[in-house]
Scaffold this active site. Structure first.
Site, mmCIF file in Angstrom:
data_model
loop_
_atom_site.group_PDB
_atom_site.id
_atom_site.type_symbol
_atom_site.label_atom_id
_atom_site.label_comp_id
_atom_site.label_asym_id
_atom_site.label_seq_id
_atom_site.Cartn_x
_atom_site.Cartn_y
_atom_site.Cartn_z
ATOM 1 N N GLU A 60 0.839 -1.211 0.000
ATOM 2 C CA GLU A 60 0.000 0.000 0.000
ATOM 3 C C GLU A 60 0.870 1.255 0.000
ATOM 4 O OE1 GLU A 60 -0.027 -2.584 2.025
ATOM 5 O OE2 GLU A 60 -1.839 -2.715 3.237
ATOM 6 N N ALA A 162 5.164 -38.527 -7.926
ATOM 7 C CA ALA A 162 5.009 -38.872 -9.339
ATOM 8 C C ALA A 162 4.791 -40.374 -9.409
ATOM 9 C CB ALA A 162 6.265 -38.484 -10.105
ATOM 10 N N TRP A 178 13.786 -40.496 -12.076
ATOM 11 C CA TRP A 178 12.712 -39.582 -12.495
ATOM 12 C C TRP A 178 11.824 -40.352 -13.464
ATOM 13 C CZ3 TRP A 178 11.629 -34.516 -11.032
ATOM 14 C CH2 TRP A 178 12.566 -33.926 -10.186
HETATM 15 C C1 AOF Z 1 3.462 -7.164 4.508
HETATM 16 N N1 AOF Z 1 3.356 -6.522 3.324
HETATM 17 O O1 AOF Z 1 2.281 -5.265 1.881
HETATM 18 C C2 AOF Z 1 1.235 -5.815 3.903
HETATM 19 C C3 AOF Z 1 1.326 -6.501 5.144
HETATM 20 O O2 AOF Z 1 6.398 -6.456 10.325
HETATM 21 P P1 AOF Z 1 5.683 -5.621 9.319
HETATM 22 O O3 AOF Z 1 5.538 -4.206 9.701
HETATM 23 O O4 AOF Z 1 6.282 -5.759 7.939
HETATM 24 O O5 AOF Z 1 4.185 -6.182 9.249
HETATM 25 C C4 AOF Z 1 3.864 -7.410 8.680
HETATM 26 C C5 AOF Z 1 2.355 -7.632 8.723
HETATM 27 O O6 AOF Z 1 1.645 -6.561 8.126
HETATM 28 C C6 AOF Z 1 1.895 -8.877 7.978
HETATM 29 O O7 AOF Z 1 1.972 -10.036 8.752
HETATM 30 C C7 AOF Z 1 0.434 -8.523 7.635
HETATM 31 O O8 AOF Z 1 -0.384 -8.809 8.738
HETATM 32 C C8 AOF Z 1 0.450 -7.012 7.463
HETATM 33 N N2 AOF Z 1 0.335 -6.516 6.056
HETATM 34 N N3 AOF Z 1 2.476 -7.150 5.392
HETATM 35 O O9 AOF Z 1 4.488 -7.762 4.788
HETATM 36 C C9 AOF Z 1 2.292 -5.845 2.970
HETATM 37 N N4 AOF Z 1 0.144 -5.119 3.564
HETATM 38 ZN ZN ZN Z 2 0.847 -2.554 6.200
#
Ligand code: AOF
Ligand code: ZN
Length: 374
Positions: A60, A162, A178
């Site tokens: 975001e 497989a 394989w």
């Molecule tokens: C992400 N990437 O684009 C969004 C996330 O430790 P932080 O601050 O990076 O927070 C991680 C958490 O933030 C993740 O577990 C999820 O709940 C929220 N959203 N996280 O890494 C993103 N939008």
């Molecule tokens: Zn976030």
């Protein structure tokens, strides 16, 4: 007056968010895959971004930074509910509110709530309109590893096998390793490139001496290798302990330190995990998965032989079963030897799956089944 988006248009951009998110496939653990797009007040895309890896800015914020002042009265489309906690990065909700965005559209609710408050509520309190659940099932599929890990504190477990048309995984004399085409091998490398860990057993290491690495893919990385070796039978010079991949050696409790030390000399040994054994003398696999989850491993791809595969089915530990069917009939005489999985002499009941996907891969057929755990 800001532009109101119609749902078809929103779905179109959400699909693009999924594509953006997937650019980081296999690289974000323990974080989710997230893509985001900002539309300006006239509905034009003015900022796009995705989350590259844990610790780097959230999708975001990348999209909002790119859009700059054009975010005012605009719409943010993102596949996961924006966060409102201070983690490795600041809360996304703060930047969204400051940017003047009027509406946020997201696909999946985020179950990871370290602050106990959800992003949706904060945004609503700040008069930002919310549409949620857009293309929810597709979103869940993309973040199935993350969602399972947060909600159940377990990694997503996939068994990959497989087999031939006569249900064999190996010739009796074990000459052919394989059984599928080169194209299926490439798909296996792609799978390994997206899972946090690949798990196998001592029997497979002894029989095949596999590497369990990713090969022939640009910008790839190797998954952590998890070796289940109850009796410490694998040779520390086996291929699975080479090639700069991290290794977890899982064994039963109580080995003499001398015996364990031979493995500790292995280059990239992340650790020896000592677990309890169950009544069959096998490592308690659920306990292994719980420990891997604590190590921020969100997904495990299992490549093993018939005996262990049989146990996995019977213990209901799988989420997904990927089967490559090779159009070959081994036609060797021993009916049981090398059969795709065996029931290990346990009581047997039918185990049913749902067919999730299927496609031809070279001369083989790939089936993707999901396990209904309820
Ligand atoms: C992400 N990437 O684009 C969004 C996330 O430790 P932080 O601050 O990076 O927070 C991680 C958490 O933030 C993740 O577990 C999820 O709940 C929220 N959203 N996280 O890494 C993103 N939008
Ligand atoms: Zn976030």
């Amino acid at each position: 007056m800001s532009h109101d988006i119609d749902l078809t248009q929103a779905e179109y951009y959400m699909q693009e968010c999924f594509e953006l998110a997937n650019k980081a496939l296999g690289r974000t653990s323990p974080n989710p895959l997230v893509g985001a797009i900002v539309l300006d007040k006239n509905g034009n895309p003015v900022g796009k971004g995705y989350h590259e890896k844990a610790g780097s800015p959230h999708a975001e914020c990348v999209a909002l930074d790119k859009a700059g002042k054009l975010s005012k009265d605009g719409i943010l489309i993102v596949n996961l509910e924006p966060c409102c906690h201070i983690g490795k990065t600041p809360p996304c909700t703060e930047q969204i509110i400051k940017s003047g965005i009027k509406q946020v559209i997201f696909s999946n609710t985020d179950p990871h709530l370290p602050s106990g408050v959800c992003g949706e509520d904060i945004l609503k309190k700040n008069n930002i309109k919310i549409i949620k659940g857009l293309l929810e099932e597709e979103g869940k599929e993309i973040n199935k590893f993350f969602l399972q890990w947060v909600k159940q504190k377990l990694p997503w477990i996939t068994l990959k096998l497989a087999q031939t048309m006569d249900g064999k995984v190996a010739l009796k004399d074990k000459t052919q390793r394989w059984i599928t085409s080169d194209e299926a091998k490439d798909v296996t490398f792609q799978l390994r490139n997206t899972y946090d860990a690949v798990l196998t057993t001592a029997s497979t290491v002894l029989a095949d001496n596999p590497q369990l690495t990713v090969r022939d893919i640009q910008y790839s990385r190797n998954p952590v290798r998890v070796i289940l070796d109850t009796k410490l039978q694998t040779d520390p010079s086996s291929n699975v302990y080479k090639d700069n991949a991290k290794v977890f050696l899982v064994t039963k409790k109580g080995h003499l330190p001398d015996k364990l030390n031979a493995y500790k000399k292995v280059n990239d040994l992340l650790g020896v995990v000592e677990c309890n054994v169950d009544s069959y003398g096998l490592i308690n696999v659920r306990e292994v998965f719980e420990k891997l989850a604590e190590e921020n491993i969100l997904s495990v791809l299992i490549e093993c032989g018939p005996r262990f595969a049989g146990f996995l089915f019977q213990w209901h530990l799988l989420d997904q079963y990927i089967l490559f069917l090779a159009p070959t009939i081994f036609n060797d005489t021993d009916k049981m030897e090398g059969i795709v999985f065996n029931s290990n002499g346990l009581e047997t009941k039918p185990i049913r799956f749902s067919l999730f996907n299927y496609k031809p891969i070279g001369n083989d057929f790939m089936l993707d089944f999901r396990v209904n755990k309820e």
